[in-house]
Design a protein around this motif. Structure first.
Motif, short mmCIF file in Angstrom:
data_model
loop_
_atom_site.label_atom_id
_atom_site.label_comp_id
_atom_site.label_asym_id
_atom_site.label_seq_id
_atom_site.Cartn_x
_atom_site.Cartn_y
_atom_site.Cartn_z
N PHE A 19 0.84 -1.21 0.00
CA PHE A 19 0.00 0.00 0.00
C PHE A 19 0.87 1.26 0.00
CE2 PHE A 19 -4.02 2.07 0.75
CZ PHE A 19 -3.70 3.21 1.48
N TYR A 20 1.83 1.32 0.95
CA TYR A 20 2.64 2.54 1.07
C TYR A 20 3.69 2.66 -0.03
CZ TYR A 20 0.53 3.30 5.66
OH TYR A 20 -0.36 3.53 6.67
N VAL A 21 4.21 1.54 -0.54
CA VAL A 21 5.14 1.60 -1.67
C VAL A 21 4.42 2.16 -2.90
CG1 VAL A 21 6.45 0.21 -3.33
CG2 VAL A 21 6.75 -0.17 -0.89
N SER A 22 3.17 1.75 -3.10
CA SER A 22 2.39 2.27 -4.23
C SER A 22 2.23 3.77 -4.15
CB SER A 22 1.02 1.59 -4.28
OG SER A 22 0.21 2.15 -5.29
N GLN A 23 1.93 4.28 -2.94
CA GLN A 23 1.77 5.73 -2.79
C GLN A 23 3.10 6.47 -3.02
OE1 GLN A 23 -0.11 6.00 1.18
NE2 GLN A 23 -1.97 6.61 0.11
N ASN A 38 -15.36 4.67 -15.16
CA ASN A 38 -14.64 3.43 -14.88
C ASN A 38 -15.36 2.63 -13.78
OD1 ASN A 38 -12.55 1.57 -13.74
ND2 ASN A 38 -11.29 2.58 -15.30
N PRO A 39 -15.56 1.31 -13.98
CA PRO A 39 -16.27 0.50 -12.98
C PRO A 39 -15.55 0.39 -11.64
CG PRO A 39 -15.33 -0.89 -14.73
CD PRO A 39 -15.23 0.53 -15.19
N VAL A 40 -14.25 0.70 -11.59
CA VAL A 40 -13.53 0.64 -10.32
C VAL A 40 -14.12 1.63 -9.32
CG1 VAL A 40 -11.26 0.90 -9.23
CG2 VAL A 40 -11.44 -0.09 -11.49
N PHE A 41 -14.71 2.74 -9.81
CA PHE A 41 -15.33 3.71 -8.91
C PHE A 41 -16.42 3.06 -8.07
CE2 PHE A 41 -13.57 7.78 -9.25
CZ PHE A 41 -13.13 7.98 -10.55
N GLN A 42 -17.35 2.37 -8.73
CA GLN A 42 -18.46 1.78 -7.99
C GLN A 42 -17.98 0.68 -7.05
OE1 GLN A 42 -21.53 3.21 -8.18
NE2 GLN A 42 -21.86 1.96 -6.37
N THR A 47 -2.25 -5.16 -3.82
CA THR A 47 -2.95 -5.00 -2.54
C THR A 47 -4.36 -5.58 -2.59
OG1 THR A 47 -3.83 -2.79 -3.10
CG2 THR A 47 -1.68 -2.88 -2.03
N THR A 48 -4.98 -5.56 -3.80
CA THR A 48 -6.34 -6.11 -3.91
C THR A 48 -6.35 -7.63 -3.77
OG1 THR A 48 -6.23 -6.33 -6.33
CG2 THR A 48 -6.96 -4.20 -5.45
N GLN A 79 -11.79 -4.32 0.60
CA GLN A 79 -11.28 -3.83 -0.69
C GLN A 79 -11.33 -2.31 -0.78
OE1 GLN A 79 -10.00 -5.64 -3.64
NE2 GLN A 79 -9.57 -6.82 -1.80
N CYS A 80 -11.75 -1.64 0.30
CA CYS A 80 -11.90 -0.18 0.26
C CYS A 80 -10.55 0.50 0.01
CB CYS A 80 -12.51 0.32 1.57
SG CYS A 80 -12.55 2.13 1.72
N ALA A 81 -9.58 0.28 0.88
CA ALA A 81 -8.29 0.95 0.73
C ALA A 81 -7.57 0.55 -0.55
CB ALA A 81 -7.41 0.67 1.95
N PRO A 82 -7.50 -0.76 -0.91
CA PRO A 82 -6.82 -1.13 -2.17
C PRO A 82 -7.45 -0.49 -3.40
CG PRO A 82 -7.12 -3.06 -0.79
CD PRO A 82 -7.88 -1.96 -0.13
N LYS A 83 -8.78 -0.51 -3.47
CA LYS A 83 -9.45 0.08 -4.63
C LYS A 83 -9.23 1.60 -4.68
CE LYS A 83 -11.46 -3.65 -6.27
NZ LYS A 83 -11.07 -4.21 -7.59
N THR A 84 -9.21 2.23 -3.51
CA THR A 84 -9.01 3.68 -3.47
C THR A 84 -7.61 4.06 -3.94
OG1 THR A 84 -10.57 3.90 -1.62
CG2 THR A 84 -9.07 5.73 -2.01
N VAL A 85 -6.60 3.35 -3.45
CA VAL A 85 -5.23 3.68 -3.87
C VAL A 85 -5.03 3.36 -5.35
CG1 VAL A 85 -4.09 1.48 -3.33
CG2 VAL A 85 -2.82 3.61 -3.11
#
Length: 522
Positions: A88-92, A141-145, A110-111, A120-126
């Motif tokens: 998660f933090y490496v991605s950011q 994009n369907p990732v939003f929903q 992360t997903t 899946q909230c944090a992985p999808k958000t990042v």
């Protein structure tokens, strides 16, 4: 409590200090956990959190050194929560360095992690924020929903706010200012309730940009000032830069030159600060990569050394290594200076481009077109080389705006520019003179060649309708042309004759080319 429970409690205290922005105390506690807890899971989680603190406090070189160690150790991390935190933090961190493809790959990993208590909230958000930063996302994009559903189900409102802000940012990028305002008005109470400073700043800045696009200067000014008011005097960010740009545009529009200049100076300060921050992050990433490569090469070299070398051979080898080190340090210093000068030059060129290009189409604006045309004509006159000035006006363009809206009208203008560019040479000067009118100066071009080029452009426009959301919009253009062979090299006279020809093309039925001849338009 057991020893491990006491270390876990100290880790939670460090996490709370980090969340509250107390990085000095948080980092001391995290380093103590890494060095003395003797617990691999706690040490890994503490390292991941320390890496993110370094990113936030702009210690990029240290952050990337730690990231390299954590990524290298990923195959050995069995605890799912610790593995999730590292990814998660490496991605950011990679997103901040502009390494969007690599950041997205870690976000996707992360997903796939199934850490206890993690949804899946944090992985999808990042993943969304990474794709948005890399300009690989649209508002449908369907990732939003997926992210919205996951964050609502888990009650993670801060991450949900991030999703909404990414979507409103895309609405602005897609010229859907009304949708952006509607969304921000709906989620603003929750953003304020969460009291996350960055989200409030982003929301206020986006509101200012949206109202500016709609021409509501009072609300745009109010939102921009609100964004600035919640920031400390020494803060630097792209959002503060955008807020000052809104204020500068409003004051310039209303003729308040002194106030506009003040806001422009603050805009430039923020932009330079932001670019410097981006440059520092990218440079730290490159240095960390080079350091890792150097370590790898050194390890391979040492593994191949012969243990029975005599003392003189070892001394000679050491001397050679020292020489290489001095050379490498000198080269790194030169590369750093060159890189910094390049970034500075690019910033200067960017500001110059902003003053010369039309914001909608990316071609020369009216002022730049006229000044460049005058310069080119002066050079051509000295060589006695011919030139043609073409004036293009889209037919019935007002009906396009009235029937389909200004967003589609803007798309038609951009589409027209793309068509024209395909018909022009690199030496031709192309600019937007205002509204739906464009100008082209063809250098080293005889009258017959100019007529052929103008008619080729007219036919290409007529044959290339725009597909806007399933609606095919056909349009045409009227073209007037004047040549130096008959009008001479005076730009004003060329413009008058080209406009005269254009008006005749309009009067005689549109969608045609009229060129001024020695005896008049013909």
């Amino acid at each position: 409590m057991s020893t491990r429970e006491r270390w876990q409690l100290r880790y939670l205290d460090a996490w709370q200090a980090s969340y509250q922005g107390d990085y000095a105390n948080a980092d001391l506690a995290l380093r103590d956990l890494i060095d003395h807890s003797n617990d691999q899971v706690i040490a890994t989680k503490a390292s991941a959190l320390l890496m993110d603190d370094m990113r936030t406090s702009k210690h990029y070189e240290q952050a990337f050194e730690l990231a390299n160690r954590l990524v290298a150790n990923l195959p050995n991390i069995q605890d799912e929560t610790a593995r999730f935190m590292v990814l998660f933090y490496v991605s950011q961190l990679l997103t901040a360095a502009g390494q969007y493809d690599l950041a997205a790959s870690y976000a996707l990993q992360t997903t796939e992690v199934r850490a206890p208590g993690e949804t899946q909230c944090a992985p999808k958000t990042v993943l969304l924020t990474t794709l948005y930063a890399g300009h690989k996302l649209n508002s449908s994009n369907p990732v939003f929903q997926q992210a919205i559903d996951a964050c609502r189900a888990s009650g993670q409102s801060v991450f949900l706010d991030s999703v909404w802000l990414v979507k409103s940012g895309l609405y602005l990028d897609e010229n859907q200012a009304e949708k952006a305002i509607s969304l921000l008005d709906r989620v603003m109470p929750n953003i304020r309730a969460d009291q996350y400073h960055t989200h409030v700043l982003v929301a206020q800045t986006q509101l200012a940009q949206a109202y500016l696009k709609l021409g509501d200067d009072d609300k745009a000014r109010e939102s921009a000032l609100a964004a600035i008011a919640i920031s400390d005097p020494g803060d630097t960010s792209e959002f503060l830069r955008d807020a000052y740009q809104v204020l500068y545009s409003i004051e310039k529009k209303h003729g308040n030159a002194a106030t506009a200049l003040g806001y422009y100076e603050r805009y430039v300060e923020q932009d330079i600060g932001y670019l410097n921050n981006v440059s520092a992050t990218a440079l730290a990433y490159d240095e960390a990569q080079q350091h890792t490569l150097a370590q790898k090469l050194e390890t391979e070299k040492l593994s191949k050394q012969n243990n029975i070398l005599e003392l003189q051979q070892a001394l000679n080898t050491k001397a050679m290594e020292t020489s290489r080190l001095y050379i490498a340090m000198l080269l790194m210093a030169l590369v750093f200076i060159a890189f910094w000068l390049l970034r500075l030059k690019r910033s200067q060129m960017r500001f110059k481009q902003l003053s010369c290009l039309d914001g909608l189409t990316g071609i020369s604006n009216h002022q730049h077109f006229m000044s460049e045309a005058m310069r080119m004509l002066g050079m051509l006159e000295k060589k006695r080389s011919p030139a043609c000035l073409i004036s293009i006006d889209l037919d019935y363009f007002k009906q396009v705006n009235d029937n389909y809206g200004h967003a589609v009208g803007d798309s038609v203008l951009r589409h027209t520019v793309a068509i024209c560019r395909r018909q022009l040479r690199s030496s031709d000067l192309f600019g937007r003179l205002g509204g739906e009118e464009f100008g082209i100066l063809l250098a080293d071009c005889q009258r017959e060649q100019g007529i052929a080029t103008a008619d080729r452009i007219r036919r290409a426009i007529e044959a290339s309708p725009l597909d806007a959301d399933g609606c095919v919009i056909s349009f045409s253009a009227s073209v007037g042309m004047a040549c130096t062979e008959t009008a001479g090299y005076d730009l004003q006279r060329l413009c008058r004759e080209a406009d005269t020809a254009l008006y005749k093309a309009k009067r005689t039925g549109r969608n045609r080319v009229i060129a001024i001849s020695a005896a008049g338009a013909g």
